[in-house]
Write a protein that holds these residues in place. Sequence first.
Motif, short mmCIF file in Angstrom:
data_model
loop_
_atom_site.label_atom_id
_atom_site.label_comp_id
_atom_site.label_asym_id
_atom_site.label_seq_id
_atom_site.Cartn_x
_atom_site.Cartn_y
_atom_site.Cartn_z
N GLY A 80 11.51 -62.25 23.16
CA GLY A 80 12.03 -60.95 22.80
C GLY A 80 13.47 -60.77 23.22
O GLY A 80 14.29 -60.22 22.46
N LEU A 81 13.82 -61.23 24.43
CA LEU A 81 15.18 -61.04 24.94
C LEU A 81 16.20 -61.90 24.20
O LEU A 81 17.29 -61.43 23.86
CB LEU A 81 15.20 -61.34 26.44
CG LEU A 81 16.55 -61.18 27.14
CD1 LEU A 81 17.01 -59.73 27.06
CD2 LEU A 81 16.46 -61.64 28.59
N ALA A 110 19.51 -55.56 17.47
CA ALA A 110 20.86 -55.00 17.65
C ALA A 110 21.74 -55.22 16.44
O ALA A 110 22.60 -54.38 16.12
CB ALA A 110 21.50 -55.62 18.89
N GLY A 111 21.55 -56.33 15.73
CA GLY A 111 22.43 -56.64 14.60
C GLY A 111 21.95 -56.13 13.26
O GLY A 111 22.77 -55.88 12.37
N PRO A 143 21.25 -50.70 13.67
CA PRO A 143 22.33 -50.10 12.86
C PRO A 143 21.81 -49.44 11.59
O PRO A 143 22.31 -48.38 11.17
CB PRO A 143 23.25 -51.29 12.56
CG PRO A 143 23.02 -52.24 13.69
CD PRO A 143 21.56 -52.10 14.01
N TRP A 144 20.81 -50.07 10.95
CA TRP A 144 20.22 -49.47 9.75
C TRP A 144 19.53 -48.15 10.08
O TRP A 144 19.65 -47.18 9.33
CB TRP A 144 19.24 -50.45 9.13
CG TRP A 144 18.65 -49.97 7.83
CD1 TRP A 144 19.16 -50.15 6.59
CD2 TRP A 144 17.44 -49.22 7.67
NE1 TRP A 144 18.34 -49.56 5.66
CE2 TRP A 144 17.28 -48.99 6.28
CE3 TRP A 144 16.48 -48.73 8.56
CZ2 TRP A 144 16.20 -48.28 5.78
CZ3 TRP A 144 15.42 -48.02 8.05
CH2 TRP A 144 15.28 -47.80 6.68
N LEU A 145 18.79 -48.10 11.20
CA LEU A 145 18.13 -46.86 11.61
C LEU A 145 19.15 -45.78 11.92
O LEU A 145 18.94 -44.61 11.60
CB LEU A 145 17.25 -47.13 12.85
CG LEU A 145 16.01 -47.99 12.62
CD1 LEU A 145 15.31 -48.26 13.95
CD2 LEU A 145 15.04 -47.31 11.66
N ILE A 204 22.02 -51.58 20.94
CA ILE A 204 22.09 -52.66 21.92
C ILE A 204 20.85 -53.56 21.86
O ILE A 204 20.81 -54.60 22.52
CB ILE A 204 22.27 -52.10 23.33
CG1 ILE A 204 21.12 -51.14 23.68
CG2 ILE A 204 23.62 -51.40 23.46
CD1 ILE A 204 21.21 -50.57 25.08
N GLY A 205 19.84 -53.16 21.12
CA GLY A 205 18.66 -54.00 20.95
C GLY A 205 17.61 -53.83 22.02
O GLY A 205 16.44 -54.18 21.80
#
Length: 329
Positions: free
Chosen positions: A142-143, A151-152, A156-158, A177-178
Amino acid sequence: MTVSTDGQAPRTSDPRRARALPTGLGDRVFLGLTGAMAYFVLALLGAAAFSMFWGGRLAFQTFGLGFIYRSDWDAVNHQFGALVPIYGTVVSSGIAILIAVPVSFGIAVFLSEVAPRWLRGPVGAAIELLAAIPSIIYGMWGLFVFVPFMAGRVEPWLNRRLGSAPWIGEVFSGPPIGIGMLTAGIILGIMIIPFISSVMRDVFLAVPPQLKESAVALGATRWEVMQRVSLPYTRTAVIGAIFLGLGRALGETMAVTFVLGNAHDFSKSLLMPGNSIAAAIANEFTEADSPIYLSSLIALGFVLFAVTFIVLAAAKILLLRVDRREASH
């Protein structure tokens, strides 16, 4: 058999009657041993709860019930509250259930109703192997893999699509930031899918074929058979599987620790870092440099025990109600 001459009931000389006493004695011994084991487990459960309560008594004496609803966590000034970890535990587990239940149901339906027999074994075994992966592996994946993807691409879409929407905008707004509640909930959902889907698949396969064939003979489609035959027949077990997965999500530690952010800040946004009870204990137990700090962490463990107990007790009550309703019909 011999006949009595004094008018009493005839007595039997069957040799099987002589063996009845040892068999009854063995049953009583077996019943006593199994009962003792059950009570021993109950005693262990009570001892664990009492030990955590006793270890956290200093925190409860200092902060009282305010420890449950206080949001501050200040190790320097020795001010502690469990609201943020409780909130993070409940929200991340809720997200996990929202993700895992429909996916698990789809997997179970596919393996029990749709997939050919030669495919059921390999796919079912592959899904069950997911349950054998250590939680720290999920956390590392996950990390290093999922957090950059969130994050990428996702966050951003949300932010663009839902960040300014009324009512739910503040839930999906924040820095991409994810790391945060949403990521932790998705990881937890992936982790509990094997548990829920395996139980659902097994109970769907246990539905008597005659019931399904009767529904098909009456013209029911495959979905109608699932909706009106399989689900009502296995409702109790399906609910139990869901709460089994929820209990697993509530107590998860390492996977959540990697991706949750471990921040004692209360935020409505699912994109912001947060904390959970298990993650707070795992992160800070070795750093507890004062009695009140250590007692607060142990008190968090007692709170997690209480939350899990309440959830599972509610599940048991719900199952009893379902059984009673089915019996009345």
